[in-house]
Design an enzyme around this catalytic site. Structure first.
Site, PDB file in Angstrom:
ATOM      1  N   SER A  11       0.896  -1.197  -0.356  1.00  0.00           N
ATOM      2  CA  SER A  11      -0.197   0.344   0.102  1.00  0.00           C
ATOM      3  C   SER A  11       0.727   1.089  -0.157  1.00  0.00           C
ATOM      4  O   SER A  11       1.851   2.007   0.890  1.00  0.00           O
ATOM      5  CB  SER A  11      -0.678  -0.215   1.002  1.00  0.00           C
ATOM      6  OG  SER A  11      -1.278   1.609   1.796  1.00  0.00           O
ATOM      7  N   HIS A  35      -1.590  -1.390  -4.292  1.00  0.00           N
ATOM      8  CA  HIS A  35      -2.419  -1.219  -3.124  1.00  0.00           C
ATOM      9  C   HIS A  35      -2.549   0.531  -3.250  1.00  0.00           C
ATOM     10  O   HIS A  35      -1.393   1.002  -2.594  1.00  0.00           O
ATOM     11  CB  HIS A  35      -2.710  -1.697  -2.037  1.00  0.00           C
ATOM     12  CG  HIS A  35      -4.109  -1.459  -1.649  1.00  0.00           C
ATOM     13  ND1 HIS A  35      -5.144  -2.012  -1.744  1.00  0.00           N
ATOM     14  CD2 HIS A  35      -3.973  -0.820  -0.472  1.00  0.00           C
ATOM     15  CE1 HIS A  35      -6.076  -2.182  -0.929  1.00  0.00           C
ATOM     16  NE2 HIS A  35      -5.491  -0.745   0.053  1.00  0.00           N
ATOM     17  N   ASP A  37      -4.761   3.352  -1.295  1.00  0.00           N
ATOM     18  CA  ASP A  37      -5.808   3.927  -1.258  1.00  0.00           C
ATOM     19  C   ASP A  37      -6.048   5.083  -1.341  1.00  0.00           C
ATOM     20  O   ASP A  37      -5.693   6.252  -1.103  1.00  0.00           O
ATOM     21  CB  ASP A  37      -5.602   3.995   0.713  1.00  0.00           C
ATOM     22  CG  ASP A  37      -5.140   2.457   0.729  1.00  0.00           C
ATOM     23  OD1 ASP A  37      -6.692   1.973   0.851  1.00  0.00           O
ATOM     24  OD2 ASP A  37      -3.673   1.906   1.006  1.00  0.00           O
ATOM     25  N   MET A  39      -9.178   8.299   0.214  1.00  0.00           N
ATOM     26  CA  MET A  39      -9.561   8.250   0.803  1.00  0.00           C
ATOM     27  C   MET A  39     -10.280   9.773   0.632  1.00  0.00           C
ATOM     28  O   MET A  39      -9.316  11.444  -0.146  1.00  0.00           O
ATOM     29  CB  MET A  39      -9.048   9.105   2.472  1.00  0.00           C
ATOM     30  CG  MET A  39      -8.348   7.166   2.404  1.00  0.00           C
ATOM     31  SD  MET A  39      -7.895   7.505   3.977  1.00  0.00           S
ATOM     32  CE  MET A  39      -6.743   5.819   4.343  1.00  0.00           C
ATOM     33  N   HIS A  68      -8.692   1.268  -4.043  1.00  0.00           N
ATOM     34  CA  HIS A  68      -9.544   0.671  -2.772  1.00  0.00           C
ATOM     35  C   HIS A  68     -10.013   2.240  -2.567  1.00  0.00           C
ATOM     36  O   HIS A  68      -9.523   3.412  -2.035  1.00  0.00           O
ATOM     37  CB  HIS A  68      -8.663   0.087  -0.986  1.00  0.00           C
ATOM     38  CG  HIS A  68      -9.098   0.259   0.168  1.00  0.00           C
ATOM     39  ND1 HIS A  68      -8.302   0.062   0.789  1.00  0.00           N
ATOM     40  CD2 HIS A  68     -10.668   0.227   0.226  1.00  0.00           C
ATOM     41  CE1 HIS A  68     -10.204  -0.257   2.008  1.00  0.00           C
ATOM     42  NE2 HIS A  68     -10.902   0.052   1.586  1.00  0.00           N
ATOM     43  N   MET A  70     -12.352   4.457  -0.736  1.00  0.00           N
ATOM     44  CA  MET A  70     -12.441   4.799   1.101  1.00  0.00           C
ATOM     45  C   MET A  70     -13.769   6.657   1.055  1.00  0.00           C
ATOM     46  O   MET A  70     -13.279   6.953   1.306  1.00  0.00           O
ATOM     47  CB  MET A  70     -11.266   4.895   1.808  1.00  0.00           C
ATOM     48  CG  MET A  70     -11.461   3.547   2.288  1.00  0.00           C
ATOM     49  SD  MET A  70      -9.190   3.271   2.953  1.00  0.00           S
ATOM     50  CE  MET A  70      -8.757   2.960   2.075  1.00  0.00           C
ATOM     51  N   MET A 139     -11.208  -5.709   5.812  1.00  0.00           N
ATOM     52  CA  MET A 139     -10.298  -4.823   6.587  1.00  0.00           C
ATOM     53  C   MET A 139     -10.241  -5.779   8.366  1.00  0.00           C
ATOM     54  O   MET A 139     -11.259  -6.157   8.840  1.00  0.00           O
ATOM     55  CB  MET A 139     -11.362  -3.481   6.983  1.00  0.00           C
ATOM     56  CG  MET A 139     -11.600  -3.121   6.095  1.00  0.00           C
ATOM     57  SD  MET A 139     -10.043  -1.953   4.855  1.00  0.00           S
ATOM     58  CE  MET A 139      -9.277  -1.583   6.184  1.00  0.00           C
ATOM     59  N   ASP A 177      -7.139  -6.208   4.701  1.00  0.00           N
ATOM     60  CA  ASP A 177      -6.520  -4.712   4.834  1.00  0.00           C
ATOM     61  C   ASP A 177      -6.155  -4.488   5.842  1.00  0.00           C
ATOM     62  O   ASP A 177      -7.666  -3.783   6.674  1.00  0.00           O
ATOM     63  CB  ASP A 177      -7.059  -4.323   3.458  1.00  0.00           C
ATOM     64  CG  ASP A 177      -6.578  -2.618   3.386  1.00  0.00           C
ATOM     65  OD1 ASP A 177      -4.961  -2.420   4.197  1.00  0.00           O
ATOM     66  OD2 ASP A 177      -6.805  -1.879   3.035  1.00  0.00           O
TER      67      ASP A 177
HETATM   68  C1  DX5 Z   1      -6.550   1.473   6.195  1.00  0.00           C
HETATM   69  C2  DX5 Z   1      -5.624   1.402   4.215  1.00  0.00           C
HETATM   70  C3  DX5 Z   1      -4.519   0.114   4.380  1.00  0.00           C
HETATM   71  C4  DX5 Z   1      -3.493   0.668   4.914  1.00  0.00           C
HETATM   72  C5  DX5 Z   1      -2.684  -0.771   5.645  1.00  0.00           C
HETATM   73  O1  DX5 Z   1      -7.665   2.437   5.811  1.00  0.00           O
HETATM   74  O2  DX5 Z   1      -6.886   0.250   3.546  1.00  0.00           O
HETATM   75  O3  DX5 Z   1      -4.518  -0.016   2.832  1.00  0.00           O
HETATM   76  O4  DX5 Z   1      -2.901   1.491   4.095  1.00  0.00           O
HETATM   77  O5  DX5 Z   1      -2.063   0.016   6.166  1.00  0.00           O
HETATM   78  P1  DX5 Z   1      -0.866  -0.608   7.158  1.00  0.00           P
HETATM   79  O6  DX5 Z   1      -0.172  -2.287   6.399  1.00  0.00           O
HETATM   80  O7  DX5 Z   1       0.604   0.113   7.542  1.00  0.00           O
HETATM   81  O8  DX5 Z   1      -1.855  -1.390   8.287  1.00  0.00           O
HETATM   82 ZN    ZN Z   2      -6.520   0.021   1.907  1.00  0.00          ZN
END
Ligand code: DX5
Ligand code: ZN
Length: 226
Positions: A11, A35, A37, A39, A68, A70, A139, A177
């Site tokens: 990620s 990956h 993310d 947000m 991903h 969010m 998650m 994740d």
């Molecule tokens: C958090 C993200 C994850 C995050 C995971 O909401 O969806 O993908 O990057 O990070 P680690 O591996 O540090 O928990």
């Molecule tokens: Zn994620």
């Protein structure tokens, strides 16, 4: 029986955003997916990157993008990520009132469709929708921030999903994740996950590519039980 190959997806949330292309290239030959993310400061309190960054990054690597989302209102935004060349686009069940319709849109836009289930959402209401999806992201933390502690109880959802997928002969990746690292990935693999997102465990390591290889070896060992 052949065990399908596992996916390790670093990620970039944990990468240095001032050097994203270089950070991605650091895992180019070790990772399976990247990956990403997204947000929006509404669905989750955090704010990260959006479509322009994904579009620019697309030209910087050959790695398939596992986006991903969010975000609120994924029906409005998700297809744009498919159009930008994302391999898989995952949106949250909690943010969408017609997940099957959006999965269909994503597939027609040429991407795989993913459904994400946050920490406090039960899996059961969604099991019957899985034939419309290519990935199910469970998650193992509360979505929103990297670097949180893995919650082992959430693997019960992975076990339930794995039973459902196997008994229905569905072709679906079960991705985990949050808090995935050398000390947690084996339990996730043993529970039935076959795709693993890791942010801190990869980009917090001195050698991110080596960290990916190590995680893969641990997951493979746990998945095959040897
Ligand atoms: C958090 C993200 C994850 C995050 C995971 O909401 O969806 O993908 O990057 O990070 P680690 O591996 O540090 O928990
Ligand atoms: Zn994620």
């Amino acid at each position: 029986m052949t065990v399908p190959p596992l996916i390790v997806a670093p990620s970039i949330l944990a990468a240095d955003f001032a050097h994203l292309a270089a950070e991605v290239r650091a895992v180019e030959h070790a990772a399976d997916w990247l990956h990403v993310d997204v947000m929006d400061n509404h669905f989750v309190p955090n704010l990260t990157i959006g479509l322009p960054v994904v579009q620019s990054l697309r030209a910087a690597t050959e790695l398939p993008f596992d986006v991903h989302l969010m975000i609120e209102d994924p029906r409005r935004w998700a297809p744009g990520y498919a159009d930008a060349g994302a391999y898989n686009v995952t949106f949250h069940a909690e943010a969408c009132d017609d997940p099957v319709a959006l999965a269909k849109d994503l597939r027609s836009a040429g991407a795989k469709a993913g459904l994400a289930i946050d920490r406090d959402t039960p899996i059961e209401p969604y099991l019957d929708l899985l034939p419309s999806f290519d990935t199910l992201l469970i998650m193992t933390i509360k979505a929103g921030f990297g670097g949180q502690r893995f919650i082992p109880q959430l693997l019960d959802k992975v076990r339930a999903a794995r039973r459902h997928v196997d008994s229905g002969h569905l072709e679906l990746r079960i991705e985990v994740d949050g808090g995935i690292a050398a000390d947690t990935i084996e339990q996730a693999a043993a529970a039935g996950a076959d795709a693993f997102v890791a942010g801190t465990a990869v980009y917090g390591a001195d050698d991110p590519a080596e960290a990916v290889r190590r995680l893969r070896a641990l997951a493979e060992r746990a998945a095959t039980g040897v």
